[in-house]
Design an enzyme around this catalytic site. Sequence first.
Site, mmCIF file in Angstrom:
data_model
loop_
_atom_site.group_PDB
_atom_site.id
_atom_site.type_symbol
_atom_site.label_atom_id
_atom_site.label_comp_id
_atom_site.label_asym_id
_atom_site.label_seq_id
_atom_site.Cartn_x
_atom_site.Cartn_y
_atom_site.Cartn_z
ATOM 1 N N ARG A 17 0.836 -1.220 0.000
ATOM 2 C CA ARG A 17 0.000 0.000 0.000
ATOM 3 C C ARG A 17 0.871 1.271 0.000
ATOM 4 O O ARG A 17 1.035 1.917 -1.019
ATOM 5 C CB ARG A 17 -0.967 -0.055 1.205
ATOM 6 N N HIS A 212 5.263 4.796 12.624
ATOM 7 C CA HIS A 212 5.267 4.738 11.151
ATOM 8 C C HIS A 212 6.230 5.825 10.674
ATOM 9 O O HIS A 212 5.839 6.978 10.474
ATOM 10 C CB HIS A 212 3.833 4.989 10.686
ATOM 11 N N HIS A 214 8.743 7.538 8.047
ATOM 12 C CA HIS A 214 9.312 7.674 6.702
ATOM 13 C C HIS A 214 10.767 8.108 6.905
ATOM 14 O O HIS A 214 11.105 8.781 7.882
ATOM 15 C CB HIS A 214 8.509 8.689 5.883
ATOM 16 N N CYS A 245 3.704 9.595 0.266
ATOM 17 C CA CYS A 245 2.323 10.013 0.085
ATOM 18 C C CYS A 245 2.285 11.145 -0.931
ATOM 19 O O CYS A 245 3.008 12.128 -0.789
ATOM 20 C CB CYS A 245 1.743 10.481 1.426
ATOM 21 N N ASN A 254 9.091 4.822 3.108
ATOM 22 C CA ASN A 254 8.998 4.338 4.481
ATOM 23 C C ASN A 254 10.345 3.744 4.852
ATOM 24 O O ASN A 254 11.103 3.308 3.990
ATOM 25 C CB ASN A 254 7.965 3.207 4.558
HETATM 26 P P1 HMG Z 1 -13.924 13.193 -2.259
HETATM 27 O O1 HMG Z 1 -13.614 13.777 -3.570
HETATM 28 O O2 HMG Z 1 -14.044 14.103 -1.086
HETATM 29 O O3 HMG Z 1 -15.240 12.320 -2.327
HETATM 30 O O4 HMG Z 1 -12.836 12.086 -1.970
HETATM 31 P P2 HMG Z 1 -16.747 12.751 -2.558
HETATM 32 O O5 HMG Z 1 -17.527 12.123 -1.460
HETATM 33 O O6 HMG Z 1 -16.874 14.245 -2.781
HETATM 34 O O7 HMG Z 1 -17.121 12.012 -3.956
HETATM 35 C C1 HMG Z 1 -16.590 12.423 -5.197
HETATM 36 C C2 HMG Z 1 -16.491 11.215 -6.123
HETATM 37 O O8 HMG Z 1 -15.537 10.285 -5.584
HETATM 38 C C3 HMG Z 1 -17.796 10.436 -6.280
HETATM 39 O O9 HMG Z 1 -17.786 9.862 -7.576
HETATM 40 C C4 HMG Z 1 -17.641 9.320 -5.275
HETATM 41 O O10 HMG Z 1 -18.409 8.183 -5.581
HETATM 42 C C5 HMG Z 1 -16.158 9.009 -5.401
HETATM 43 P P3 HMG Z 1 -18.605 10.543 -8.797
HETATM 44 O O11 HMG Z 1 -20.012 10.604 -8.320
HETATM 45 O O12 HMG Z 1 -18.010 11.926 -8.988
HETATM 46 O O13 HMG Z 1 -18.353 9.602 -9.941
HETATM 47 N N1 HMG Z 1 -15.602 8.442 -4.161
HETATM 48 C C6 HMG Z 1 -14.893 7.302 -4.111
HETATM 49 N N2 HMG Z 1 -14.502 6.431 -5.054
HETATM 50 C C7 HMG Z 1 -13.777 5.359 -4.650
HETATM 51 N N3 HMG Z 1 -13.448 5.125 -3.359
HETATM 52 C C8 HMG Z 1 -13.825 5.983 -2.397
HETATM 53 C C9 HMG Z 1 -14.561 7.126 -2.765
HETATM 54 N N4 HMG Z 1 -15.088 8.161 -2.047
HETATM 55 C C10 HMG Z 1 -15.710 8.948 -2.915
HETATM 56 N N5 HMG Z 1 -13.482 5.735 -1.116
HETATM 57 C C11 HMG Z 1 -11.396 10.612 -0.780
HETATM 58 C C12 HMG Z 1 -12.483 11.675 -0.668
HETATM 59 C C13 HMG Z 1 -10.830 10.409 0.617
HETATM 60 C C14 HMG Z 1 -12.028 9.335 -1.288
HETATM 61 C C15 HMG Z 1 -10.307 11.115 -1.774
HETATM 62 O O14 HMG Z 1 -9.836 12.363 -1.363
HETATM 63 C C16 HMG Z 1 -9.140 10.154 -1.909
HETATM 64 O O15 HMG Z 1 -9.274 9.090 -2.478
HETATM 65 N N6 HMG Z 1 -7.946 10.546 -1.388
HETATM 66 C C17 HMG Z 1 -6.736 9.737 -1.411
HETATM 67 C C18 HMG Z 1 -6.361 9.397 0.012
HETATM 68 C C19 HMG Z 1 -5.125 8.510 0.053
HETATM 69 O O16 HMG Z 1 -5.185 7.350 -0.306
HETATM 70 N N7 HMG Z 1 -3.975 9.066 0.530
HETATM 71 C C20 HMG Z 1 -2.772 8.306 0.713
HETATM 72 C C21 HMG Z 1 -2.856 7.394 1.906
HETATM 73 S S1 HMG Z 1 -2.638 8.245 3.476
HETATM 74 C C22 HMG Z 1 -0.936 8.095 3.751
HETATM 75 O O17 HMG Z 1 -0.201 7.721 2.872
HETATM 76 C C23 HMG Z 1 -0.405 8.390 5.126
HETATM 77 C C24 HMG Z 1 -0.081 7.120 5.918
HETATM 78 O O18 HMG Z 1 0.839 6.295 5.232
HETATM 79 C C25 HMG Z 1 0.510 7.501 7.296
HETATM 80 C C26 HMG Z 1 1.662 8.502 7.222
HETATM 81 O O19 HMG Z 1 2.643 8.246 6.496
HETATM 82 O O20 HMG Z 1 1.539 9.506 7.901
HETATM 83 C C27 HMG Z 1 -1.353 6.295 6.169
HETATM 84 MG MG MG Z 2 2.996 6.601 5.219
#
Ligand code: HMG
Ligand code: MG
Length: 306
Positions: A17, A212, A214, A245, A254
Amino acid sequence: MLSNLPKSARIIEVGPRDGLQNEATILSWKEKLQFIDMLVAAGLKSIEITSFVRSSKIPQMGDAKELFEAVSKKDYFSSISTPCLVPNMKGMENALALGVKEIAIFTSTSNTFNQKNINATIEESIERFEPVVKAATQNGIKIRGYVSTVFGCPYEGETSIETLKFLLKKLQEFGCYEVSLGDTIGVANPLQTKKILEQIQDEIEFDKVAMHFHDTRGMALANILSSLEMGITNFDSSAGGLGGCPYAVGSSGNVATEDVVYLLHSMGIETGIDMKKLSQASELILGKLKKQSPSKFLNTYLVSGK
Ligand code: HMG
Ligand code: MG
């Protein structure tokens, strides 16, 4: 120094992931499955498989359905932990349809990072988690929690310890069995790590905390050592040191699982991980991405075989 080390530690492998989510070369779900199979063979018992997020935001996770379906058919599926990131109810519906048995909900101590990452403020993220947590609880799905930018935010700089305490309380109320504290952009140092852990020790039991890190500035192993001394035994890491990210500009991989395992094993701390098999898994995925690893252990191993 080094007077309080545990006998064993647990690694949460985030390579499939966090390791892959920022990679431009899109791998097929079959290639990812092979990577996961090899991680399992190396003895990893907790492997973050994928994210149920918007594929327009994180294209590499666009095969979450196919990959999870394939993993869930494996003999090892019932015996390992396979958390998947879920940001909202839409992601939860997709996860539920596939029979996911563990989710990870994720938020941050920084409103700006949260807005860019999940299009929600801190408060809004908590509101979004409420139905997700309810559905998870009703379906017997385990919940892991993440708090990002605990050690610093790319947009806001230092973030608030009071916000961290608030989130720890909320995530525990939600039933998270563990909360992972993210050094999202690799700015932490060992003294800061110790101080933050001291400040939250009355808020959460340390066997429910994972770190966690990086490794953007090469400080992750030092921070892990500091965490170990504070009594933390759960560490997120990524095979080969892949990771980052897209919403944390300047963040790099990481900490490499190989480097963490070498640190732990060389100090007599067991992990149950086979270094040779782990290195083979990393070699495979790095080869597919045509990338060099930042892991010092892995690069030495690939040259010398030791
Ligand atoms: P949004 O744009 O706010 O969603 O996304 P919405 O509710 O306004 O909906 C808009 C459209 O998105 C709609 O589709 C929804 O159906 C669709 P449309 O009607 O326009 O065709 N939608 C989705 N589709 C698939 N899966 C979903 C989903 N939700 C809505 N879950 C959302 C909000 C959070 C989904 C978006 O901003 C997103 O996908 N962001 C990416 C987040 C991410 O993966 N970030 C990286 C991971 S975090 C990280 O790396 C940190 C970590 O490692 C710890 C650290 O290092 O600190 C964990
Ligand atoms: Mg991370």
